[in-house]
Design a protein around this motif. Structure first.
Motif, PDB file in Angstrom:
ATOM      1  N   GLY A   1       0.632  -1.003   0.242  1.00 38.23           N
ATOM      2  CA  GLY A   1      -0.138  -0.383  -0.522  1.00 38.23           C
ATOM      3  C   GLY A   1       0.874   1.481  -0.080  1.00 38.23           C
ATOM      4  O   GLY A   1       1.630   1.429   1.114  1.00 38.23           O
TER       5      GLY A   1
ATOM      6  N   ASP B   1       1.682  -1.767  -4.511  1.00 36.92           N
ATOM      7  CA  ASP B   1       0.795  -1.239  -4.596  1.00 36.92           C
ATOM      8  C   ASP B   1      -0.155  -1.629  -5.909  1.00 36.92           C
ATOM      9  O   ASP B   1       0.655  -1.602  -7.155  1.00 36.92           O
ATOM     10  CB  ASP B   1       0.785   0.085  -4.878  1.00 36.92           C
TER      11      ASP B   1
ATOM     12  N   GLY C   1       0.190  -7.593  -3.753  1.00 44.22           N
ATOM     13  CA  GLY C   1       0.463  -8.287  -2.155  1.00 44.22           C
ATOM     14  C   GLY C   1       1.340  -9.041  -1.895  1.00 44.22           C
ATOM     15  O   GLY C   1       2.738  -9.367  -1.612  1.00 44.22           O
TER      16      GLY C   1
ATOM     17  N   SER D   1      -2.315  -0.792   2.742  1.00 44.08           N
ATOM     18  CA  SER D   1      -3.501  -0.234   1.802  1.00 44.08           C
ATOM     19  C   SER D   1      -4.644  -0.085   2.467  1.00 44.08           C
ATOM     20  O   SER D   1      -5.031   0.093   3.477  1.00 44.08           O
ATOM     21  CB  SER D   1      -3.854  -2.370   1.314  1.00 44.08           C
TER      22      SER D   1
ATOM     23  N   SER E   1      -4.118  -9.901   2.432  1.00 41.31           N
ATOM     24  CA  SER E   1      -3.434  -9.663   2.956  1.00 41.31           C
ATOM     25  C   SER E   1      -2.384 -10.486   4.310  1.00 41.31           C
ATOM     26  O   SER E   1      -1.198 -11.110   4.587  1.00 41.31           O
ATOM     27  CB  SER E   1      -2.980  -8.362   3.175  1.00 41.31           C
TER      28      SER E   1
END
Ligand code: ISE
Length: 334
Positions: A8, A34, A56, A72, A80
């Motif tokens: 993120g 990202d 990710g 994120s 994640s």
């Protein structure tokens, strides 16, 4: 050195990358990810060069990544976190843990099943000097039992897409976590009182709001949430006890006398007001992750916050006192 991968790369992600790179001892950002590759590349440059991923999961499974930083948007956290638990990697996850209590529970169950404490949640106020001083005073026993907490959470203004439930999910969520930690108790019920709406709000946002929480020991908490107060980012907390009242210190700025008036500064955003708290929480996570431990707000705290937030949002709608019912705390988190 702890090699960190950051998932993120928006504003908050970049802020944490700068912090990890320039302020924190013992950590290096070695990978960033990202969905927007450009943002990830910019973030990699802030870290002085790092691997760039757009997924990710690839970052989490990179053998060069010792630990994962999740910044994120909230809706992307669950996947994640579950992947990081599977990979057995330590995680710092910005709040919220997940956007629903059900997903929070899934994460809690997965972490407990892994048998390892892997997740620290980004409730930074627990690292703020002012709150820590209040907690120490309470712990000393000198002031007796806490009875009432009076708190304010004021923002100068918010974006036009900010609506009534966000006053809970985005804003009061900090008090939800900090206050039960402060008095070492659990919540029992929630209620929201809606005063007259400020002329600076709009049809989708009732502002200000008074949120009331009662703990299992009977402590009553009132939090004024006022996100268009116009004058500053103003966070206050006073704990009324049996043998005294403890008011959290305000940030210290000079008091200036001019034109027959005395004035002082009020911060205008959370990044300035809680800058030291952010630094301390991330340094603590790095120090602990290097030793293979986690010591800070847990996934269970994230679950408790989500259930409490749901009760407050329901109370916004019903105007009634809503019960806060959580599952029994698993032995793993005791
Ligand atoms: C924001 O997300 C925060 O974390 C701030 O502390 C809070 O004051 C603000 O209302 C939120 O939108």
């Amino acid at each position: 050195m702890l090699n960190v991968g950051v998932i993120g790369c928006g504003g908050m992600g970049k802020d944490h990358i700068k912090r990890l790179t320039n302020k924190i001892q013992g950590a290096k950002v070695v990978a960033v990810s990202d969905v927007f590759e450009e943002g990830a590349k910019e973030a990699a440059a802030l870290a002085g060069g790092a691997k760039v991923y757009t997924d990710g999961k690839d970052l989490i499974n990179d053998p060069d990544v010792d630990a994962v930083f999740i910044v994120s948007p909230g809706f992307a956290h669950t996947d994640s976190l579950l992947q990081a638990i599977e990979a057995g990697k330590r995680v710092f996850c910005e709040k919220p843990l997940a956007t629903t209590a059900q997903d929070c529970k899934k994460i809690v169950d997965a972490e407990a099943a892994s048998g390892k404490h892997l997740i620290q949640l980004g409730f930074m106020r627990r690292y703020d000097k002012g709150y820590v001083q209040v907690k120490e005073a309470l712990r000393s026993g000198e002031y007796g039992e806490p009875l009432i907490l009076h708190c304010t959470h004021r923002n100068p203004e918010v974006g036009t897409n900010y609506n009534t439930p966000m006053a809970v999910h985005d804003t009061a969520i900090h008090e939800i976590d900090t206050l039960h930690w402060l008095v070492d108790d659990e919540y029992e019920s929630a209620q929201v009182i809606m005063p007259k709406v400020t002329k600076y709000s709009h049809s989708e946002l009732k502002d200000p709001q008074i949120m009331l929480l009662r703990t299992k020991r009977g402590i009553c908490i009132d939090v004024e949430v006022f996100v268009n107060c116009k004058f500053g980012y103003d966070i206050n907390c006073e704990v009324v006890c049996e043998d005294g009242a403890i008011k959290m210190a305000e940030p210290s700025y000079p008091s200036i006398r001019k034109n027959a008036a005395v004035s002082t500064t009020i911060d205008t955003d959370c990044f300035v007001r809680f800058e030291d708290a952010y630094d301390t929480e991330v340094q603590n996570w790095v120090d602990c992750a290097k030793q293979g431990v986690i010591n800070g707000p847990t996934a269970w705290d994230g679950y408790l916050a989500a259930v409490t937030a749901d009760a407050l949002v329901k109370a916004q709608e019903t105007g009634q006192i809503e019960p806060i019912v959580t599952e029994e705390k698993p032995a793993f988190y005791k």
